[in-house]
Design an enzyme around this catalytic site. Structure first.
Site, PDB file in Angstrom:
ATOM      1  N   HIS A   1      -7.668  -0.704   5.486  1.00  0.00           N
ATOM      2  CA  HIS A   1      -6.578   0.206   5.945  1.00  0.00           C
ATOM      3  C   HIS A   1      -6.209   1.165   5.029  1.00  0.00           C
ATOM      4  CE1 HIS A   1      -2.771   1.524   7.958  1.00  0.00           C
ATOM      5  NE2 HIS A   1      -1.989   1.331   7.113  1.00  0.00           N
TER       6      HIS A   1
ATOM      7  N   ASP B   1      -0.255  -3.683   6.321  1.00  0.00           N
ATOM      8  CA  ASP B   1      -0.771  -3.115   7.621  1.00  0.00           C
ATOM      9  C   ASP B   1      -2.233  -3.522   7.727  1.00  0.00           C
ATOM     10  OD1 ASP B   1       1.641  -1.986   8.216  1.00  0.00           O
ATOM     11  OD2 ASP B   1       0.989   0.232   7.735  1.00  0.00           O
TER      12      ASP B   1
ATOM     13  N   ASP C   1       6.114   5.004   4.999  1.00  0.00           N
ATOM     14  CA  ASP C   1       6.926   4.236   5.651  1.00  0.00           C
ATOM     15  C   ASP C   1       6.858   2.735   4.941  1.00  0.00           C
ATOM     16  OD1 ASP C   1       4.170   3.683   6.626  1.00  0.00           O
ATOM     17  OD2 ASP C   1       4.888   2.552   8.535  1.00  0.00           O
ATOM     18  N   HIS C   2       6.224   2.642   3.838  1.00  0.00           N
ATOM     19  CA  HIS C   2       6.174   1.175   2.997  1.00  0.00           C
ATOM     20  C   HIS C   2       7.001   1.562   1.516  1.00  0.00           C
ATOM     21  CE1 HIS C   2       3.569  -1.104   5.794  1.00  0.00           C
ATOM     22  NE2 HIS C   2       3.357   0.070   6.146  1.00  0.00           N
TER      23      HIS C   2
ATOM     24  N   HIS D   1       1.331   3.911   1.887  1.00  0.00           N
ATOM     25  CA  HIS D   1       2.021   5.003   3.149  1.00  0.00           C
ATOM     26  C   HIS D   1       3.451   5.034   2.825  1.00  0.00           C
ATOM     27  CE1 HIS D   1      -1.940   4.136   5.612  1.00  0.00           C
ATOM     28  NE2 HIS D   1      -1.945   5.214   4.916  1.00  0.00           N
TER      29      HIS D   1
ATOM     30  N   HIS E   1       0.808  -1.159   0.171  1.00  0.00           N
ATOM     31  CA  HIS E   1      -0.022  -0.056   0.087  1.00  0.00           C
ATOM     32  C   HIS E   1       0.937   1.362  -0.030  1.00  0.00           C
ATOM     33  CE1 HIS E   1       0.998  -0.348   4.285  1.00  0.00           C
ATOM     34  NE2 HIS E   1       0.355   0.788   4.433  1.00  0.00           N
TER      35      HIS E   1
ATOM     36  N   HIS F   1       4.700  -4.506  11.139  1.00  0.00           N
ATOM     37  CA  HIS F   1       5.119  -3.635  12.128  1.00  0.00           C
ATOM     38  C   HIS F   1       5.116  -4.480  13.337  1.00  0.00           C
ATOM     39  CE1 HIS F   1       4.683   0.758  10.932  1.00  0.00           C
ATOM     40  NE2 HIS F   1       3.521  -0.006  10.153  1.00  0.00           N
TER      41      HIS F   1
HETATM   42 ZN   LIG Z   1      -0.166   1.817   6.408  1.00  0.00          ZN
END
Ligand SMILES: [Zn+2]
Length: 260
Positions: free
Chosen positions: A108, A130, A56-57, A54, A52, A168
């Site tokens: 998410h 996530d 941090d990905h 985001h 996805h 995570h």
């Molecule tokens: Zn995420």
């Protein structure tokens, strides 16, 4: 195949899947730990999988793609900061000799996908971003509770011995909440002790095992009578709401959002 969890930021894992001298990385939010691991193990990066959009990905996708030429695959309904092949449910890839099945898991984010490797040895593997965490699930930012419940149902239907590679290290916090929901769940108590030990030893709690998650994760157990009752009591659900799967799941997710 070998799975390596590369820690990044405060609590992310970038998953590196290694086969011989080649590797695939999933959700490289940062490029530095990936470059370091490729150099240390003398690996060639073959592909980058994105679950996805985001930051941090995907934060390291462009640099890794530019430096290695690795092919990027990502969710058809989301943006990825590099040229990529869009994928969705029903698509099958073949990477490093492994079949990779794409599963849509919106909730998410609107276009979130998971990557399932049914033939991986010694056990099947799923990279779920996530969506599913050990003992918990992702926050619902762009989708609806109904979508998230359906997405978790899709993951729960995978074989029980599937290794769940979550993005995570949220496990201990999730288990504290799970114990508030199901204080008498002995599997949950035993798993919590095991995870506390692993963290005390500086080890990841992941990958999780799907069959165990079905016994301990309240978000995969929201139809269980004990969980349903606990949620109904906490959120003061009406009789109709208590018997509505989506209403119970939504109230459970809200309970976790507010949990201190
Ligand atoms: Zn995420």
């Amino acid at each position: 195949m070998k799975l390596i969890a590369l820690p990044a930021f405060s609590d992310n894992y970038l998953w590196l899947w290694q086969q011989g001298k080649h590797a695939v990385v999933v959700d490289p939010g940062d490029d530095a730990p990936v470059f370091e691991a490729l150099a240390r193990h003398e690996l060639t990066l073959t592909a980058i999988l994105v679950t996805h959009h985001h930051a941090d990905h995907v934060g390291g996708v462009a640099q890794l793609h530019q430096a290695t030429g690795a092919h990027v695959y990502g969710p058809a309904r989301e943006e990825v900061p590099a040229p990529f092949t869009p994928v969705m449910s029903g698509d099958t890839l073949n990477l490093l000799g492994q079949t990779v099945q794409v599963i849509d898991v919106p909730g998410h984010t609107a276009g979130h996908v998971a990557y399932f490797l049914p033939d991986a040895l010694p056990h099947p593997v799923v990279f779920c971003g996530d969506t599913l965490f050990s003992g918990g699930c992702g926050r619902i930012f762009e989708g609806t509770p109904a979508q998230m419940l359906a997405s978790l149902d899709a993951l729960a239907a995978l074989p029980g011995n599937t290794q769940v590679c979550c993005a995570h290290e949220y496990t201990l916090g999730n288990l504290r909440f799970a114990l508030a929901v199901e204080p008498d769940n002995t599997d949950l108590q035993a798993y919590t002790a095991q995870c506390q030990q692993r963290r005390a030893n500086g080890q990841p709690t992941l990958p999780a095992q799907l069959g165990n998650e079905l016994q301990i994760n309240p978000f995969l157990r929201s139809r269980h009578p004990v969980v349903r009752r606990a949620v109904a009591q906490h959120a003061h659900l009406s009789f109709d709401e208590e018997n509505n799967d989506v209403a119970v799941f939504a109230a459970l997710r809200q309970w976790k959002n507010d949990f201190k």
